[in-house]
Design a protein around this motif. Structure first.
Motif, PDB file in Angstrom:
ATOM      1  N   MET A 100      50.697  18.656  47.523  1.00 45.52           N
ATOM      2  CA  MET A 100      49.863  19.391  48.372  1.00 45.52           C
ATOM      3  C   MET A 100      48.373  19.181  47.664  1.00 45.52           C
ATOM      4  O   MET A 100      48.281  19.197  46.245  1.00 45.52           O
ATOM      5  N   MET A 101      47.368  19.327  48.212  1.00 44.50           N
ATOM      6  CA  MET A 101      45.986  19.153  47.976  1.00 44.50           C
ATOM      7  C   MET A 101      45.345  20.586  48.251  1.00 44.50           C
ATOM      8  O   MET A 101      45.486  21.073  49.308  1.00 44.50           O
ATOM      9  N   LYS A 102      44.542  21.201  47.256  1.00 44.06           N
ATOM     10  CA  LYS A 102      43.593  22.351  47.397  1.00 44.06           C
ATOM     11  C   LYS A 102      42.211  22.075  47.224  1.00 44.06           C
ATOM     12  O   LYS A 102      41.833  21.500  46.088  1.00 44.06           O
ATOM     13  N   PHE A 103      41.386  22.700  48.121  1.00 43.17           N
ATOM     14  CA  PHE A 103      39.977  22.527  47.716  1.00 43.17           C
ATOM     15  C   PHE A 103      39.427  23.658  48.043  1.00 43.17           C
ATOM     16  O   PHE A 103      40.077  24.507  49.165  1.00 43.17           O
ATOM     17  N   ALA A 104      38.364  24.113  47.706  1.00 39.57           N
ATOM     18  CA  ALA A 104      37.402  25.238  47.994  1.00 39.57           C
ATOM     19  C   ALA A 104      36.030  25.092  47.999  1.00 39.57           C
ATOM     20  O   ALA A 104      35.467  24.121  47.462  1.00 39.57           O
ATOM     21  N   THR A 105      35.498  26.023  48.494  1.00 39.40           N
ATOM     22  CA  THR A 105      33.801  25.958  48.816  1.00 39.40           C
ATOM     23  C   THR A 105      33.455  27.408  48.308  1.00 39.40           C
ATOM     24  O   THR A 105      33.873  28.523  48.842  1.00 39.40           O
ATOM     25  N   TRP A 106      32.268  27.491  47.456  1.00 39.96           N
ATOM     26  CA  TRP A 106      31.984  28.659  47.087  1.00 39.96           C
ATOM     27  C   TRP A 106      30.300  28.908  46.632  1.00 39.96           C
ATOM     28  O   TRP A 106      30.071  28.093  45.650  1.00 39.96           O
ATOM     29  N   ASN A 107      29.617  29.653  47.513  1.00 37.54           N
ATOM     30  CA  ASN A 107      28.255  29.979  47.164  1.00 37.54           C
ATOM     31  C   ASN A 107      28.367  30.833  45.809  1.00 37.54           C
ATOM     32  O   ASN A 107      28.483  32.165  45.938  1.00 37.54           O
ATOM     33  N   VAL A 108      27.878  30.541  44.480  1.00 37.84           N
ATOM     34  CA  VAL A 108      28.048  31.272  43.555  1.00 37.84           C
ATOM     35  C   VAL A 108      26.847  32.094  43.138  1.00 37.84           C
ATOM     36  O   VAL A 108      26.760  32.887  42.231  1.00 37.84           O
ATOM     37  N   ASN A 109      25.725  31.899  44.000  1.00 36.24           N
ATOM     38  CA  ASN A 109      24.437  32.659  43.537  1.00 36.24           C
ATOM     39  C   ASN A 109      24.280  32.717  42.065  1.00 36.24           C
ATOM     40  O   ASN A 109      23.948  33.866  41.668  1.00 36.24           O
ATOM     41  N   SER A 110      23.948  31.411  41.571  1.00 37.26           N
ATOM     42  CA  SER A 110      23.659  31.339  40.213  1.00 37.26           C
ATOM     43  C   SER A 110      25.122  31.187  39.297  1.00 37.26           C
ATOM     44  O   SER A 110      25.741  31.972  38.918  1.00 37.26           O
TER      45      SER A 110
ATOM     46  N   PHE B 145      30.793  36.472  53.147  1.00 40.62           N
ATOM     47  CA  PHE B 145      29.678  36.881  52.876  1.00 40.62           C
ATOM     48  C   PHE B 145      29.390  38.353  53.093  1.00 40.62           C
ATOM     49  O   PHE B 145      29.643  38.684  54.077  1.00 40.62           O
ATOM     50  N   TRP B 146      29.154  39.255  52.000  1.00 42.81           N
ATOM     51  CA  TRP B 146      28.709  40.629  52.336  1.00 42.81           C
ATOM     52  C   TRP B 146      27.238  40.753  51.414  1.00 42.81           C
ATOM     53  O   TRP B 146      27.409  40.522  50.141  1.00 42.81           O
TER      54      TRP B 146
ATOM     55  N   PRO C 158      33.756  42.682  39.206  1.00 45.27           N
ATOM     56  CA  PRO C 158      32.262  43.101  38.716  1.00 45.27           C
ATOM     57  C   PRO C 158      31.429  42.075  38.570  1.00 45.27           C
ATOM     58  O   PRO C 158      31.643  40.853  38.442  1.00 45.27           O
ATOM     59  N   GLN C 159      30.228  42.421  38.903  1.00 47.18           N
ATOM     60  CA  GLN C 159      28.905  41.337  39.290  1.00 47.18           C
ATOM     61  C   GLN C 159      29.101  40.077  39.918  1.00 47.18           C
ATOM     62  O   GLN C 159      29.102  39.026  39.536  1.00 47.18           O
ATOM     63  N   PRO C 160      29.696  40.347  41.424  1.00 43.72           N
ATOM     64  CA  PRO C 160      29.987  39.187  42.262  1.00 43.72           C
ATOM     65  C   PRO C 160      29.014  38.548  42.832  1.00 43.72           C
ATOM     66  O   PRO C 160      27.936  39.032  42.570  1.00 43.72           O
ATOM     67  N   SER C 161      29.156  37.217  43.066  1.00 43.82           N
ATOM     68  CA  SER C 161      28.391  36.622  43.963  1.00 43.82           C
ATOM     69  C   SER C 161      28.634  37.298  45.291  1.00 43.82           C
ATOM     70  O   SER C 161      29.546  38.217  45.653  1.00 43.82           O
ATOM     71  N   ASP C 162      27.560  37.305  46.391  1.00 46.98           N
ATOM     72  CA  ASP C 162      27.686  37.848  47.666  1.00 46.98           C
ATOM     73  C   ASP C 162      28.483  37.015  48.491  1.00 46.98           C
ATOM     74  O   ASP C 162      28.767  37.643  49.543  1.00 46.98           O
ATOM     75  N   HIS C 163      28.878  35.958  48.105  1.00 48.67           N
ATOM     76  CA  HIS C 163      29.781  34.924  49.106  1.00 48.67           C
ATOM     77  C   HIS C 163      30.994  34.962  47.978  1.00 48.67           C
ATOM     78  O   HIS C 163      31.223  35.187  46.635  1.00 48.67           O
ATOM     79  N   VAL C 164      32.131  34.639  48.730  1.00 44.99           N
ATOM     80  CA  VAL C 164      33.419  34.298  48.276  1.00 44.99           C
ATOM     81  C   VAL C 164      33.998  32.963  48.477  1.00 44.99           C
ATOM     82  O   VAL C 164      33.475  32.292  49.295  1.00 44.99           O
ATOM     83  N   PRO C 165      35.160  32.548  47.685  1.00 46.76           N
ATOM     84  CA  PRO C 165      35.302  31.156  47.825  1.00 46.76           C
ATOM     85  C   PRO C 165      36.154  31.257  49.066  1.00 46.76           C
ATOM     86  O   PRO C 165      36.953  32.149  49.540  1.00 46.76           O
ATOM     87  N   LEU C 166      36.072  29.914  49.781  1.00 47.74           N
ATOM     88  CA  LEU C 166      37.089  29.777  50.959  1.00 47.74           C
ATOM     89  C   LEU C 166      37.831  28.603  50.573  1.00 47.74           C
ATOM     90  O   LEU C 166      37.350  27.332  50.200  1.00 47.74           O
ATOM     91  N   ALA C 167      39.209  28.761  50.501  1.00 45.06           N
ATOM     92  CA  ALA C 167      40.249  27.891  49.968  1.00 45.06           C
ATOM     93  C   ALA C 167      40.907  27.078  51.022  1.00 45.06           C
ATOM     94  O   ALA C 167      41.456  27.877  52.055  1.00 45.06           O
TER      95      ALA C 167
END
Length: 261
Positions: free
Chosen positions: A1-11, A202-203, A244-253
């Motif tokens: 199995m292969m896993k990849f993800a995308t995440w806007n980390v906002n810094s 995103f929130w 705590p102190q999250p990005s406003d985005h979350v990973p999509l896996a």
């Protein structure tokens, strides 16, 4: 199995520990990061190398910036999106080849700033992305285009009242440009697994958007045809937004079956 993800980390400098924790827990083969907000030489590559990940970085001081972390041997293919240029340059695309796939990591312009010129730049990026996807398909390449698209493809991908009707993420031209990618033969990984329902990525930090679940689905993974045949799962890591102190985005896996043979 292969896993990849995308995440806007906002810094990345503010969220380095969040990313390290995610890598330790989820162990993706490839992690695409957007909005790293640092110059290439300031990216914390050593910290990720220490846990087994090489970094491919296209940075920019204070704004934009994209990076790909991978556990596997890789080749850098592009450090900008072919056919899309701005003055001054913007760090919004990087592409590598690894594990038999091409991964294009993109941070698409929001389109709400800069007036009509800003929105035209968003559409120009999407046009260039479609042409690049077409070229990859014509070459018989298996690929994934993933990242922060800044597009809510349908009304279901935007919580009621989360955005004004004329927002650049919702405009008919924006959605048509996204559909053009699908009409080329690409598969929206999340919607292939979950055809309906609110699966936000995103929130906003403002107006208690997280607490009210006033979210958007704007981070996407689009798969070329043979890759889509291997699709197993696709899901946002929603719990990241409550840390705590999250990005406003979350990973999509996304997970895939191993390639045949």
């Amino acid at each position: 199995m292969m896993k990849f993800a995308t995440w806007n980390v906002n810094s990345i400098r503010q969220r380095q520990d969040h990313v390290l924790d995610y890598l330790a827990r989820e162990q993706p083969d490839v992690l695409a990061l957007q909005e790293i907000k640092c110059a290439t030489d300031l990216f914390p590559a050593d910290a990720f190398r220490a846990v087994g990940y090489d970094s491919v970085v296209v940075g920019q001081k204070s704004y934009n910036g994209v990076a790909i972390l991978t556990r596997h041997p890789h080749t850098i293919v592009h450090e900008s999106l072919p056919g899309w240029e701005t003055d001054p340059p913007q760090a919004r695309y990087v592409e590598i080849s690894t594990c038999g796939l091409v991964f294009g990591n993109l941070y698409l312009p929001n389109g709400n700033s800069g007036g009509s010129v800003g929105y035209e730049s968003k559409l120009a990026f999407m046009d260039a992305l479609a042409l690049h996807a077409h070229a990859l398909l014509q070459a018989g390449q298996d690929f994934v285009l993933l990242g922060d698209y800044n597009v809510c493809p349908t009304d279901e991908d935007c919580a009621p009242g989360a955005l004004a009707p004329d927002d650049a993420l919702l405009r008919p031209q924006t959605r048509a440009a996204f559909r053009r990618l699908l009409w080329l033969g690409l598969t929206d990984a999340l919607r292939a697994v979950h055809p309906t329902g609110a699966f936000y990525t995103f929130w906003d930090y403002q107006a208690a958007a997280w607490q009210r679940d006033s979210g958007l689905r704007i981070d996407h993974a689009l798969l070329s045809p043979r890759v889509a045949e291997r699709l197993l799962t696709a899901l946002p890591a929603r719990d990241e937004r409550g840390r705590p102190q999250p990005s406003d985005h979350v990973p999509l896996a996304v997970t895939l079956e191993d390639a045949p043979g």
